[in-house]
Design a protein around this motif. Structure first.
Motif, mmCIF file in Angstrom:
data_model
loop_
_atom_site.group_PDB
_atom_site.id
_atom_site.type_symbol
_atom_site.label_atom_id
_atom_site.label_comp_id
_atom_site.label_asym_id
_atom_site.label_seq_id
_atom_site.Cartn_x
_atom_site.Cartn_y
_atom_site.Cartn_z
ATOM 1 N N LEU A 42 25.464 -11.143 49.016
ATOM 2 C CA LEU A 42 24.808 -10.170 48.137
ATOM 3 C C LEU A 42 25.621 -8.876 48.038
ATOM 4 O O LEU A 42 25.864 -8.364 46.944
ATOM 5 N N HIS A 43 26.037 -8.356 49.201
ATOM 6 C CA HIS A 43 26.742 -7.068 49.209
ATOM 7 C C HIS A 43 28.187 -7.185 48.736
ATOM 8 O O HIS A 43 28.826 -6.166 48.439
ATOM 9 N N ALA A 44 28.701 -8.400 48.654
ATOM 10 C CA ALA A 44 30.090 -8.597 48.215
ATOM 11 C C ALA A 44 30.330 -7.993 46.835
ATOM 12 O O ALA A 44 31.416 -7.478 46.551
ATOM 13 N N GLN A 45 29.297 -8.011 45.967
ATOM 14 C CA GLN A 45 29.455 -7.471 44.612
ATOM 15 C C GLN A 45 29.803 -5.987 44.654
ATOM 16 O O GLN A 45 30.756 -5.533 43.996
ATOM 17 N N PRO A 144 33.496 14.440 57.350
ATOM 18 C CA PRO A 144 34.730 15.093 56.873
ATOM 19 C C PRO A 144 35.783 14.101 56.354
ATOM 20 O O PRO A 144 36.722 14.508 55.665
ATOM 21 N N LEU A 145 35.609 12.815 56.672
ATOM 22 C CA LEU A 145 36.617 11.819 56.303
ATOM 23 C C LEU A 145 36.293 11.102 54.996
ATOM 24 O O LEU A 145 37.095 10.309 54.505
ATOM 25 N N ILE A 146 35.125 11.358 54.427
ATOM 26 C CA ILE A 146 34.695 10.595 53.239
ATOM 27 C C ILE A 146 34.429 11.509 52.045
ATOM 28 O O ILE A 146 34.112 12.691 52.204
ATOM 29 N N ASP A 147 34.575 10.919 50.846
ATOM 30 C CA ASP A 147 34.292 11.649 49.605
ATOM 31 C C ASP A 147 32.904 11.324 49.069
ATOM 32 O O ASP A 147 32.246 12.188 48.494
ATOM 33 N N TYR A 148 32.487 10.065 49.225
ATOM 34 C CA TYR A 148 31.189 9.623 48.713
ATOM 35 C C TYR A 148 30.491 8.721 49.731
ATOM 36 O O TYR A 148 31.145 8.062 50.536
ATOM 37 N N PHE A 149 29.149 8.716 49.642
ATOM 38 C CA PHE A 149 28.339 7.792 50.440
ATOM 39 C C PHE A 149 27.558 6.899 49.484
ATOM 40 O O PHE A 149 26.887 7.396 48.571
ATOM 41 N N ILE A 150 27.679 5.597 49.663
ATOM 42 C CA ILE A 150 26.927 4.623 48.847
ATOM 43 C C ILE A 150 25.974 3.873 49.766
ATOM 44 O O ILE A 150 26.390 3.259 50.739
ATOM 45 N N ASN A 151 24.678 3.920 49.460
ATOM 46 C CA ASN A 151 23.704 3.155 50.241
ATOM 47 C C ASN A 151 23.335 1.900 49.460
ATOM 48 O O ASN A 151 22.726 1.972 48.395
ATOM 49 N N ASP A 152 23.740 0.759 49.991
ATOM 50 C CA ASP A 152 23.423 -0.525 49.362
ATOM 51 C C ASP A 152 22.441 -1.336 50.207
ATOM 52 O O ASP A 152 22.148 -2.480 49.893
ATOM 53 N N ALA A 153 21.951 -0.735 51.295
ATOM 54 C CA ALA A 153 21.145 -1.469 52.282
ATOM 55 C C ALA A 153 19.660 -1.422 51.939
ATOM 56 O O ALA A 153 18.858 -0.814 52.653
ATOM 57 N N PHE A 154 19.269 -2.086 50.851
ATOM 58 C CA PHE A 154 17.853 -2.088 50.461
ATOM 59 C C PHE A 154 16.965 -2.623 51.572
ATOM 60 O O PHE A 154 15.872 -2.109 51.810
ATOM 61 N N THR A 171 26.868 14.961 51.444
ATOM 62 C CA THR A 171 27.871 14.150 50.769
ATOM 63 C C THR A 171 27.293 13.598 49.463
ATOM 64 O O THR A 171 26.165 13.102 49.471
ATOM 65 N N PRO A 172 28.032 13.679 48.346
ATOM 66 C CA PRO A 172 27.530 13.055 47.114
ATOM 67 C C PRO A 172 27.213 11.586 47.378
ATOM 68 O O PRO A 172 28.049 10.860 47.917
ATOM 69 N N SER A 173 25.993 11.166 47.011
ATOM 70 C CA SER A 173 25.512 9.844 47.418
ATOM 71 C C SER A 173 24.923 9.070 46.243
ATOM 72 O O SER A 173 24.396 9.659 45.295
ATOM 73 N N ALA A 174 25.011 7.743 46.343
ATOM 74 C CA ALA A 174 24.510 6.888 45.264
ATOM 75 C C ALA A 174 23.988 5.577 45.820
ATOM 76 O O ALA A 174 24.262 5.210 46.964
ATOM 77 N N ALA A 175 23.241 4.863 44.981
ATOM 78 C CA ALA A 175 22.780 3.513 45.316
ATOM 79 C C ALA A 175 23.859 2.510 44.935
ATOM 80 O O ALA A 175 24.488 2.629 43.884
ATOM 81 N N GLY A 176 24.085 1.507 45.806
ATOM 82 C CA GLY A 176 24.974 0.402 45.478
ATOM 83 C C GLY A 176 24.268 -0.586 44.566
ATOM 84 O O GLY A 176 23.100 -0.402 44.210
ATOM 85 N N ARG A 177 24.959 -1.649 44.189
ATOM 86 C CA ARG A 177 24.398 -2.587 43.203
ATOM 87 C C ARG A 177 23.182 -3.352 43.721
ATOM 88 O O ARG A 177 22.249 -3.632 42.955
ATOM 89 N N VAL A 178 23.174 -3.720 45.013
ATOM 90 C CA VAL A 178 22.010 -4.425 45.564
ATOM 91 C C VAL A 178 20.797 -3.501 45.553
ATOM 92 O O VAL A 178 19.710 -3.861 45.086
ATOM 93 N N MET A 179 20.976 -2.283 46.060
ATOM 94 C CA MET A 179 19.894 -1.290 46.087
ATOM 95 C C MET A 179 19.380 -1.019 44.673
ATOM 96 O O MET A 179 18.163 -1.030 44.422
ATOM 97 N N GLU A 180 20.305 -0.804 43.749
ATOM 98 C CA GLU A 180 19.941 -0.494 42.363
ATOM 99 C C GLU A 180 19.118 -1.618 41.742
ATOM 100 O O GLU A 180 18.069 -1.380 41.128
ATOM 101 N N LYS A 181 19.574 -2.865 41.914
ATOM 102 C CA LYS A 181 18.877 -4.001 41.315
ATOM 103 C C LYS A 181 17.490 -4.191 41.930
ATOM 104 O O LYS A 181 16.508 -4.397 41.208
ATOM 105 N N GLU A 182 17.401 -4.124 43.260
ATOM 106 C CA GLU A 182 16.106 -4.314 43.927
ATOM 107 C C GLU A 182 15.083 -3.278 43.438
ATOM 108 O O GLU A 182 13.949 -3.621 43.094
#
Length: 404
Positions: A42-45, A144-154, A171-182
């Motif tokens: 699922l998360h491979a996408q 300090p080591l990252i530019d973005y955080f993506i949470n895909d762990a629905f 940190t600027p953050s967004a939903a990954g594709r699994v999280m978004e779809k669910e």
């Protein structure tokens, strides 16, 4: 406009992106081999898309919890994910020690790195506000080591843990594709329910099911609730059926005694919209025996009976919307898998919208090869049932606050 950012909102090329995924999987404790790679697939996408866009992808995940036999490192997960993606997934046996930091800094665009099991870090087990979690060692060292955080762990979105909510504060953050779809599919289903709408609730976590019952009956989403599993036994007891002392003792021993009172109140308020089994299956002399509930012996109930299966299957086939959570009985035992399997088959053959709410019933659906016959098979039992119960998901609220 969506209430939270998605991958589409960010230009990730040449950026370091930390992605929280949920690849928690059944693992053979003796060999360490992953027995089911569904969540990895699922998360491979999300992972592949970020890599293709030129991101330096850092993966953060957990496996089991302390004290369990399958609480282990993520080295096997990195190998399995490499095979699925057909890309090399590097692995470092550290979360934020110097080895992990150096590995993150050394990443080039398109490369993927999996960090160690987040639950090896004791602060991860604490449930606290995003602001408090942003001060944990994990977040302070990696931010300090990252530019973005993506949470895909629905599947873990109902938890307010450091790896799920801490990075969203700064940190600027967004939903990954699994999280978004669910979130999109489940919310859309709840907002656009067609009637008759049936909820099939079973399994071993009655407190969640009772909350769902109350929510969907109160707001008019559900026309009927079909109860099975320990939920069905609690409702039977609440309806005045003598389910036998052994079953009453089991319910009490799990700390679910107060659920009987709640079930009584729901029956009083909503009457015959709350359905319960008309017969059950017990083990007598080593065999399955289906028994009408007026004659339940003092034996453990392991499944719904054949009359109940027939009665529930008709309700399912006549429904336009069907939500299911939890198996109907001890489906791992072939003698008592009939209820779970026959009701899944009824859903698969229904022309209505069908949503399977993750967890054991999702595993049973996949085991029957019927996942493609469902409208949506959720990856997250706890998160999905929290949404159905009308509760807010901590990790999603954190993403929304980040966008604000």
């Amino acid at each position: 406009m969506a209430e939270f950012n998605t991958i589409d909102n960010f230009d990730v090329e040449n950026k370091t992106v930390l992605v929280r995924i949920d690849i928690n999987a059944p693992v053979d404790p003796s060999s360490g081999i992953i027995l089911d790679d569904t969540r990895l697939k699922l998360h491979a996408q999300t992972v592949k898309e970020l890599s293709n866009k030129g991101a330096k992808v850092v993966l953060l995940a957990h496996q089991s919890r302390p004290g369990k036999k399958d609480f282990t490192t993520l080295s096997q997960h990195a190998e399995a994910l490499s095979d699925i993606l057909n890309l090399r997934v590097k692995y470092v046996d550290s979360l934020f020690a110097s080895t992990a930091k150096e590995a993150i800094k050394a990443l080039k665009p398109h490369e993927i790195l999996l960090l160690e099991n987040a639950r090896f870090f004791s602060e991860e087990s604490l449930s606290r506000s995003p602001e408090e979690q942003s001060k944990t060692l994990l977040v302070r060292h990696l931010s300090p080591l990252i530019d973005y955080f993506i949470n895909d762990a629905f599947a873990a979105a109902h938890r307010s843990q450091a790896s799920l909510v801490g990075f969203t504060v700064n940190t600027p953050s967004a939903a990954g594709r699994v999280m978004e779809k669910e979130l999109t599919v489940i919310q859309d289903a709840l907002d656009n329910v067609e009637h008759p709408c049936v909820f099939l609730l079973g399994g071993m976590k009655p407190e969640d099911s009772i909350d769902v019952m109350e929510n969907v009956l109160s707001n008019g989403t559900a026309d009927s609730i079909l109860t099975t599993g320990i939920v069905g036994n609690i409702v039977l007891w609440a309806a005045g059926v003598d389910i036998g002392q052994v079953n009453k003792d089991f319910i009490a021993s799990r700390g679910y005694g107060d659920m009987v009172k709640k079930a009584e109140e729901l029956i009083d308020r909503f009457g015959d919209k709350v359905k319960y089994p008309i017969d059950v299956a017990c083990e007598i002399d080593g065999s399955r025996v289906d028994i009408d509930f007026e004659e339940i012996p003092n034996k453990s109930i392991f499944d719904i009976g054949v009359k109940t299966i027939s009665y529930y299957a008709k309700e399912i086939r006549d429904a336009k919307y069907i939500f299911a959570n939890g198996p109907a009985g001890v489906f791992e035992d072939p003698q008592f898998s009939m209820g779970t399997e026959d009701l899944i088959n009824a859903m698969a053959s229904s022309s209505g919208f069908s949503l399977i709410g993750g967890g054991h019933i999702a595993a049973a659906t996949a085991g029957l090869g019927l996942e493609d016959h469902m409208s949506h098979l959720s990856s997250g039992g706890g998160a999905c049932i929290s949404m159905l119960a009308g509760k807010k998901l901590a990790a999603v609220e954190a993403l929304k606050n980040c966008k604000k």
